[in-house]
Design a protein around this motif. Structure first.
Motif, PDB file in Angstrom:
ATOM      1  N   GLY A  73     -78.350  58.827  96.405  1.00 50.64           N
ATOM      2  CA  GLY A  73     -77.058  58.798  95.718  1.00 50.64           C
ATOM      3  C   GLY A  73     -77.187  59.197  94.262  1.00 50.64           C
ATOM      4  O   GLY A  73     -76.367  59.956  93.733  1.00 50.64           O
ATOM      5  N   TYR A  74     -78.217  58.683  93.604  1.00 49.39           N
ATOM      6  CA  TYR A  74     -78.447  59.048  92.211  1.00 49.39           C
ATOM      7  C   TYR A  74     -78.674  60.548  92.076  1.00 49.39           C
ATOM      8  O   TYR A  74     -78.047  61.210  91.252  1.00 49.39           O
ATOM      9  CB  TYR A  74     -79.656  58.284  91.648  1.00 49.39           C
ATOM     10  N   ALA A  75     -79.579  61.089  92.900  1.00 47.62           N
ATOM     11  CA  ALA A  75     -79.884  62.519  92.821  1.00 47.62           C
ATOM     12  C   ALA A  75     -78.662  63.369  93.161  1.00 47.62           C
ATOM     13  O   ALA A  75     -78.408  64.387  92.511  1.00 47.62           O
ATOM     14  CB  ALA A  75     -81.037  62.866  93.760  1.00 47.62           C
ATOM     15  N   GLY A  76     -77.899  62.938  94.148  1.00 53.57           N
ATOM     16  CA  GLY A  76     -76.717  63.699  94.534  1.00 53.57           C
ATOM     17  C   GLY A  76     -75.648  63.715  93.459  1.00 53.57           C
ATOM     18  O   GLY A  76     -75.037  64.751  93.179  1.00 53.57           O
ATOM     19  N   ILE A  77     -75.418  62.574  92.845  1.00 58.71           N
ATOM     20  CA  ILE A  77     -74.375  62.494  91.811  1.00 58.71           C
ATOM     21  C   ILE A  77     -74.844  63.152  90.521  1.00 58.71           C
ATOM     22  O   ILE A  77     -74.108  63.922  89.891  1.00 58.71           O
ATOM     23  CB  ILE A  77     -73.974  61.026  91.568  1.00 58.71           C
ATOM     24  N   ARG A  78     -76.063  62.856  90.122  1.00 62.44           N
ATOM     25  CA  ARG A  78     -76.561  63.322  88.820  1.00 62.44           C
ATOM     26  C   ARG A  78     -76.871  64.811  88.814  1.00 62.44           C
ATOM     27  O   ARG A  78     -76.616  65.499  87.835  1.00 62.44           O
ATOM     28  CB  ARG A  78     -77.822  62.523  88.460  1.00 62.44           C
ATOM     29  N   HIS A  79     -77.429  65.314  89.919  1.00 58.77           N
ATOM     30  CA  HIS A  79     -77.874  66.710  89.923  1.00 58.77           C
ATOM     31  C   HIS A  79     -77.152  67.574  90.958  1.00 58.77           C
ATOM     32  O   HIS A  79     -76.935  68.756  90.714  1.00 58.77           O
ATOM     33  CB  HIS A  79     -79.387  66.776  90.176  1.00 58.77           C
ATOM     34  N   ASP A  90     -73.518  65.925  82.579  1.00 54.21           N
ATOM     35  CA  ASP A  90     -74.101  64.706  82.025  1.00 54.21           C
ATOM     36  C   ASP A  90     -73.108  63.550  82.020  1.00 54.21           C
ATOM     37  O   ASP A  90     -73.520  62.396  81.906  1.00 54.21           O
ATOM     38  CB  ASP A  90     -74.591  64.956  80.600  1.00 54.21           C
ATOM     39  N   ALA A  91     -71.837  63.842  82.153  1.00 49.47           N
ATOM     40  CA  ALA A  91     -70.835  62.777  82.176  1.00 49.47           C
ATOM     41  C   ALA A  91     -70.949  61.928  83.439  1.00 49.47           C
ATOM     42  O   ALA A  91     -70.476  60.799  83.480  1.00 49.47           O
ATOM     43  CB  ALA A  91     -69.431  63.370  82.076  1.00 49.47           C
ATOM     44  N   LEU A  92     -71.594  62.459  84.473  1.00 46.25           N
ATOM     45  CA  LEU A  92     -71.769  61.711  85.717  1.00 46.25           C
ATOM     46  C   LEU A  92     -72.982  60.783  85.694  1.00 46.25           C
ATOM     47  O   LEU A  92     -73.184  60.004  86.627  1.00 46.25           O
ATOM     48  CB  LEU A  92     -71.902  62.682  86.892  1.00 46.25           C
ATOM     49  N   ALA A  93     -73.792  60.854  84.638  1.00 43.00           N
ATOM     50  CA  ALA A  93     -75.005  60.049  84.563  1.00 43.00           C
ATOM     51  C   ALA A  93     -74.732  58.546  84.672  1.00 43.00           C
ATOM     52  O   ALA A  93     -75.441  57.855  85.420  1.00 43.00           O
ATOM     53  CB  ALA A  93     -75.772  60.371  83.287  1.00 43.00           C
ATOM     54  N   PRO A  94     -73.736  57.986  83.977  1.00 47.24           N
ATOM     55  CA  PRO A  94     -73.503  56.539  84.118  1.00 47.24           C
ATOM     56  C   PRO A  94     -73.125  56.131  85.543  1.00 47.24           C
ATOM     57  O   PRO A  94     -73.559  55.077  86.025  1.00 47.24           O
ATOM     58  CB  PRO A  94     -72.353  56.248  83.150  1.00 47.24           C
ATOM     59  N   ILE A  95     -72.361  56.966  86.223  1.00 50.31           N
ATOM     60  CA  ILE A  95     -71.981  56.658  87.607  1.00 50.31           C
ATOM     61  C   ILE A  95     -73.213  56.697  88.503  1.00 50.31           C
ATOM     62  O   ILE A  95     -73.400  55.835  89.364  1.00 50.31           O
ATOM     63  CB  ILE A  95     -70.899  57.639  88.092  1.00 50.31           C
TER      64      ILE A  95
END
Length: 138
Positions: A27-33, A55-60
């Protein structure tokens, strides 16, 4: 009476802990990258602006990873407690000392060790309890 819909955290905590951790990392990799890469390949001003602000998706992404890690920790502790519960029971006296919920967990862990898939519901209360069967007391 049924318990109703469980939360996502409870659903993840019910899975084996490596599954929850894997879901968090994916999930982290999918959302962040992944999401910025997908939008970078699309045409249009909205897609390009969204890709530029990836980069705005980093907190999510970090929140998804944190929730999954917490759920994995809960799943690990619950599994360890179930294993310990079964390992500490040595005779009938020790079985008689546990409540009905612990007994359900104990039997579930014994079946798990034999290779069965177990779904502990904890619903309905102890057997023989008239309130748990939905019947009315006369």
């Amino acid at each position: 009476m049924g318990r109703g819909r469980r939360s996502t955290l409870e659903d993840l905590a019910a899975l084996p802990w490596p599954v929850g951790l894997t879901v968090g990392l994916l999930g982290y990799a999918g959302i962040r990258h992944g999401i910025p890469v997908v939008f970078a390949r699309l045409d249009g001003p909205f897609a390009q602006a969204f890709a530029a602000q990836g980069d705005a998706l980093a907190p999510i992404a970090w929140m998804v990873l944190a929730v999954c890690c917490i759920a994995s920790l809960v799943a690990f502790v619950n599994a360890r407690n179930r294993r310990r519960l079964l390992d500490t029971r040595t005779g009938l006296e020790s079985l008689a000392a546990v409540g009905w919920r612990e007994f359900e967990q104990l039997v579930g862990e014994a079946f798990r060790r034999q290779g069965y898939a177990v779904a502990e519901t904890g619903l309905g209360g102890p057997d023989g309890d008239w309130r748990s069967k939905g019947s009315r007391r006369l």
